[in-house]
Design an enzyme around this catalytic site. Structure first.
Site, PDB file in Angstrom:
ATOM      1  N   CYS A 103       0.893  -1.388  -0.154  1.00  0.00           N
ATOM      2  CA  CYS A 103       0.132   0.284  -0.422  1.00  0.00           C
ATOM      3  C   CYS A 103       0.882   1.430   0.540  1.00  0.00           C
ATOM      4  CB  CYS A 103      -0.809   0.082   1.245  1.00  0.00           C
ATOM      5  SG  CYS A 103      -2.630   1.318   1.128  1.00  0.00           S
ATOM      6  N   GLU A 122      -0.850  -8.796   4.516  1.00  0.00           N
ATOM      7  CA  GLU A 122      -1.430  -9.200   5.829  1.00  0.00           C
ATOM      8  C   GLU A 122      -2.557  -8.967   6.082  1.00  0.00           C
ATOM      9  OE1 GLU A 122      -0.780  -6.136   4.510  1.00  0.00           O
ATOM     10  OE2 GLU A 122      -1.288  -4.691   5.667  1.00  0.00           O
ATOM     11  N   HIS A 141      -3.735  -5.541   1.108  1.00  0.00           N
ATOM     12  CA  HIS A 141      -3.025  -6.009   2.122  1.00  0.00           C
ATOM     13  C   HIS A 141      -3.024  -7.199   2.306  1.00  0.00           C
ATOM     14  CE1 HIS A 141      -2.651  -1.681   3.846  1.00  0.00           C
ATOM     15  NE2 HIS A 141      -3.625  -1.957   3.203  1.00  0.00           N
TER      16      HIS A 141
END
Lengths: 232, 762
Positions: free
Chosen positions: A86, A205, A203
């Site tokens: 990002c 994660e 993302h």
């Protein structure tokens, strides 16, 4: 494997990156404060999401001048694995470690929702646990993720298979309606020439634990740790 | 300069209050002191119209670590963790300047949470706007203005929360003509902290240094609190400079710096500078600790030149905190703030005399007992009068016939497109809903749920308010708001344990409005007692009137719940169906009704408002005991692992609820996981009720659950034991959406069409 997470003032996904890096590596990851030049012996780096320095000039434009970015550049040039997520992707582009730029989303402001990504290059340290063409569901959360590059750069990215992730339908088709932000060629993530520096807007994660609704993104971090294990 | 009656009146201080000030000081105040009194005694800061009534709310319980009176409430959520939460309004600023008004509303409530030592991990918001489509008395101009307010407010919330890095778990967005010139922006924030690491707004320790940290002081927001305590007129646009400007990046730095400095052990007390900025933080911290505070304004970091003491004391510049450090440990504080690039300057010290002593350019400019500004603020028992009922109790002529024998499939599609029912993805997809990777249930479901990393616990939060119900009956309407917020929390499988409230009303000097406020507080108290959710704090926003026209009374209630999973991971119940071939059961604690009552209650429904353009009758009846029993059954059934899903029946009735269960998967963009249903409504309603009442009537205490057919009997047994009903009403299917009654098909539709009508993008 010792993973470092670069922390700028305004980084807000740093804790998330540290959390998932620890899960993948099986040992605590290390926050690296932007004013320090030392990478503390880390063997891989994550530049996390957020709003570094408030993004008041251009996303990522100020972060590239910070002391730690000199070290990140040297690390990357030496072949060290670097992942920008990002805002981290934006910083890598501003710093010239990756090509292209991320413009304001086309036709919409900030958007946060799950998207489908197709892995088009599985020869980077962050993707080699994937099959080529594999589809994963991962969220995006950005206002400026519209990937743009000059035609020559774009051609080179395509020719050298440096497009790592593309927005796709849940069936894996690269369609305009699967593109959430107007990115050229539905590009969600790219890598450098050597493949050791990867940046992406979504993302992974946030999609790395079943409890959060999807763990399909965890392979990104698993790939990294497995690469290290085989090479070490 | 002598204080003329004009100047005093301009400060919103009446003659009686002025005399009281003279009594407290033993002399006339100077202009600076008058300014200080005017903000601290404003409705916004002093709660002068509501304090008397608020003290009747239940605020205690074994789980409550800090009740009302601090920056936020604190509850014990187990394993040594504390949950710090509060709701606050930013209605007036959001009307004057929607983007900054809403943004700084979020900023303010986040500071209230982290000033207690907690890291904010989730926010929600409750929004009320006027219609964005002309018609039904809304002109094109007003609709356009409303639209601009909607865009500004949502943009402001997104901007601040996304940059700061706090997950937005949803909330509610409601449109009604009554909010056209009075939008409501209520922000609910929740943070977590270790119980032994909480901080309080107390200026303790005589001789301790008072340190100013964060942004520099400017002229913005002067008299914001006073503005929030009066009605608006046409000239209100001129108040734009009264609205503060927010900087979420600075707030993020302030958060990290504050949490870091708190770990040093050098901090004795800390409070954010919210409404009335430097003034309120210093006198409140002093009053809580029984100490005085001496401030030297020359040391205050300023971003403008030539500011007067008056301006500095009343500035509402954002992203500032006042901190009291232990004497001799200032250097540790300064080091942390220097690391984060923030100002930290000693501006004064804690004194023993209980006085707020302000000096500027070597002169004493204000000397006021701290408690004169806080505890001694006026407290009014304002006259109340039940308003003469203007809305009909019985359905108006024509309403009944208009709602008979219609094409229910078409009506359902129409209702799904009502701005109050349609998918709110267009709102919440502009918010970061997942940052910090704790979100187990984000927007689009009944309640938001976050996990506490490193534990087997989760926290649920939900918001509810219903102005239409409260307009018809503020006491019952307020009870229903508490019940619905708590029900939403129970729907995800969490136990509701505490609540916060935001009371949005009109001008309390009108006896009818005061009556509504008092009735609503009574209702909230009754429901919170019955449901085991004490109020730990909140906010009162009065004078929500423009040109003499007030809003519907709108108490908004936020409820927090806990859930655990001793073996394994916390998994909140979703609203969506899990598979085809699963049983659908309606759990109901709704009182038995008859046709006449049901018709009266139908007048409060979204169907009556949206399809019939009428408002009449009374809110749905509520049996608080059975409501509580419903929560217990839900929590137990989830703990036993019987349930796939749960979703409460609310706006738009059971028909709408069932569509939402079918389509809830679209939130997660899993198109292949959308399931249809075949439901028979015979058992859920008394036979004499008309079809429209059964489909779209909004009865309280009802939840649609789905489960393995093998668990239905156990579920029924549990419901019977608890004293509520469990009606098996149908089955989930691969496709199609069918509702029947008495062997007649009422609704038969295709899921794609329903999704289109609802505005979902699979």
């Amino acid at each position: 494997m010792k993973i470092g997470v670069v922390v700028f003032p305004g980084s807000n996904c740093d804790h998330d990156a540290l959390h998932i890096a620890q899960l993948a590596a099986g040992k605590p990851a290390v926050p690296l404060w932007h004013e320090n030049a030392s990478l503390e012996g880390c063997q891989a780096l994550i530049i996390p999401g957020g709003f570094s320095y408030g993004d008041y000039l251009r996303t990522g434009a100020i972060a590239r001048f910070s002391p730690i970015m000199q070290s990140v550049r040297a690390f990357a040039e030496g072949g060290g694995p670097v992942l920008g997520i990002c805002n981290g992707f934006q910083i890598l582009c501003e710093a010239g470690l990756l090509e292209g730029a991320l413009l304001r989303n086309a036709g919409t402001g900030f958007v946060c929702r799950p998207v489908y990504l197709r892995v088009d290059n599985n020869r980077t340290p962050f993707t080699h646990g994937f099959e080529r063409g594999e589809v994963m569901r991962v969220p995006i959360a950005h206002g400026e993720g519209n990937f743009y590059a000059d035609p020559e750069v774009l051609e080179e990215l395509e020719e050298k298979h440096r497009v790592v992730f593309r927005y796709c339908t849940h069936g894996g088709a690269i369609e305009p309606e699967a593109n959430p932000n107007g990115s050229l060629h539905n590009i969600a993530g790219i890598c450098n020439d050597h493949g050791n520096v990867v940046g992406l807007m979504p993302h992974p994660e946030r999609a790395s634990e079943a409890a959060l609704g999807s763990n399909e993104g965890f392979k990104v971090f698993e790939s990294l740790c497995r690469t290290y294990a085989t090479h070490a | 300069m002598p204080l003329t009656p004009d100047i005093i009146a301009q400060h919103g201080i009446n003659a009686e209050e002025y005399e009281k000030i003279r009594g407290l000081l033993g002399r006339d105040p100077n202009l600076t002191e008058l300014g200080v009194f005017s903000v601290m005694w404003s409705e916004h800061c002093s709660y002068k119209s509501s304090r008397l009534h608020l003290k009747n709310l239940p605020t205690a319980g074994p789980q409550v670590l800090q009740g009302p009176g601090e920056n936020a409430g604190v509850i014990d959520v187990g394993d040594g963790w504390a949950c710090v939460f509060k709701i606050e309004s930013h209605n007036h600023p959001s009307y004057i300047e929607p983007f900054q008004g809403a943004a700084t509303g979020v900023g303010g409530i986040l500071r209230d949470v982290f000033t207690m030592g907690a890291r904010p991990v989730a926010i929600m918001d409750s929004l009320r706007f006027g219609p964005c489509q002309p018609g039904q008395g809304t002109t094109a101009d007003v609709a356009m203005r409303n639209h601009a307010i909607v865009e500004g407010v949502i943009g402001g919330i997104a901007h601040y929360g996304n940059c700061f890095g706090v997950a937005n778990l949803g909330g509610e967005t409601v449109f009604d003509a009554g909010y056209s010139a009075n939008p409501l922006v209520n922000a609910f924030a929740l943070g977590i902290a270790r119980q032994d690491a909480l901080f309080f707004g107390k200026a303790s320790g005589v001789g301790n240094p008072v340190i100013y940290v964060g942004a520099k002081t400017g002229r913005d927001g002067i008299h914001g609190a006073t503005m929030a305590s009066e009605e608006f007129s046409d000239a209100s646009a001129g108040k734009r400079p009264n609205v503060q400007v927010g900087d979420p990046f600075l707030e993020k730095l302030l958060l990290e710096a504050c949490l870091e400095v708190m770990q040093t052990g050098a901090v004795a007390g800390i409070q954010d500078m919210g409404a009335a900025g430097l003034t309120s933080s210093s006198c409140e911290m002093g009053a809580r600790a029984g100490t005085g505070i001496a401030l030297d304004l020359d040391r205050v970091p300023q971003r403008e030149t030539g500011m007067s003491a008056y301006e500095m004391l009343l500035s509402e510049s954002q992203e500032r905190m006042l901190l009291v450090a232990h004497k001799g440990r200032e250097a540790e504080v300064f080091a942390v703030f220097r690391k984060w690039g923030l100002d930290a300057v000693t501006v004064g010290e804690v004194t023993a005399d209980g006085l707020l002593r302000i000096t500027h350019k070597g002169e004493l400019v204000a000397l006021i007992p701290n408690t004169a500004l806080t505890d001694a603020a006026p407290k009014y028992d304002r006259p109340q009068k039940a308003p003469r009922r203007t809305l009909p109790l019985e359905p108006p002529p024509g309403a009944r016939t208009a709602a008979e024998k219609r094409d229910w499939s078409a009506d359902l599609r129409g209702l799904l497109g009502s701005p109050n029912i349609a998918s709110k993805a267009w709102v919440y997809e502009s918010y970061d809903t997942m940052v910090r990777t704790n979100t187990l249930a984000g927007p689009g479901g009944d309640a938001g749920v976050i996990r506490l990393k490193g534990t087997k616990r989760g926290l649920a939060m939900a918001l509810d308010g219903n102005g239409r119900y409260c307009e018809l009956d503020p006491r019952l309407g307020a009870q229903l708001a508490v019940a619905e917020a708590a029900r939403k929390v129970a729907c995800v499988g969490a136990r509701p344990i505490a609540a916060t409230n935001c009371l949005n009303f009109g001008n309390p000097e009108k006896p009818e409005v005061m009556w509504q406020l008092a009735q609503a507080i009574t209702g909230i108290g009754e429901a919170c007692r019955a449901l085991g959710t004490p109020i730990t704090g909140g906010n009162v926003s009065l004078y929500n009137e423009t040109l003499g026209r007030g809003i519907q009374p709108t108490p908004v209630v936020g409820v927090v719940g806990t859930m655990d999973a001793p073996s394994g991971e916390v998994s909140p119940l979703p609203a969506r169906f899990a598979d085809q071939g699963r049983a659908i059961v309606l759990l109901s604690g709704a009182p038995v009704t008859d046709a006449a009552t049901a018709w009266r209650e139908f007048g409060a429904s979204e169907y009556a408002a949206f399809q019939l353009h009428q408002l009449w009758g009374q809110p749905p009846a509520l049996d608080l005991k059975r409501e509580h029993a419903l929560h217990t059954v839900l929590i137990e059934a989830h703990r036993q692992g019987w349930l796939d899903s749960a979703h409460q029946v609310s706006t738009g009735g059971i028909a709408t609820c069932l569509v939402e269960c079918s389509l809830a998967h679209t939130v997660e963009r899993i198109p292949e996981a959308v399931f249809g249903l075949a439901v028979n409504l015979d058992s859920v309603a008394e036979r004499e009720l008309d079809d429209c009442l059964v489909l779209f009537g909004e009865r309280a205490s009802q939840v649609v659950v789905s489960c393995d057919p093998a668990h239905v009997e156990r579920l029924q047994q549990a419901a019977r034991t608890a004293g509520i009903d469990a009606f098996p009403i149908g089955v989930t299917t691969a496709e199609g959406f069918t509702l029947t009654r008495g062997g007649r098909p009422l609704v038969g539709d295709d899921l794609d069409f329903l999704a289109d009508a609802w505005g979902a993008k699979p």
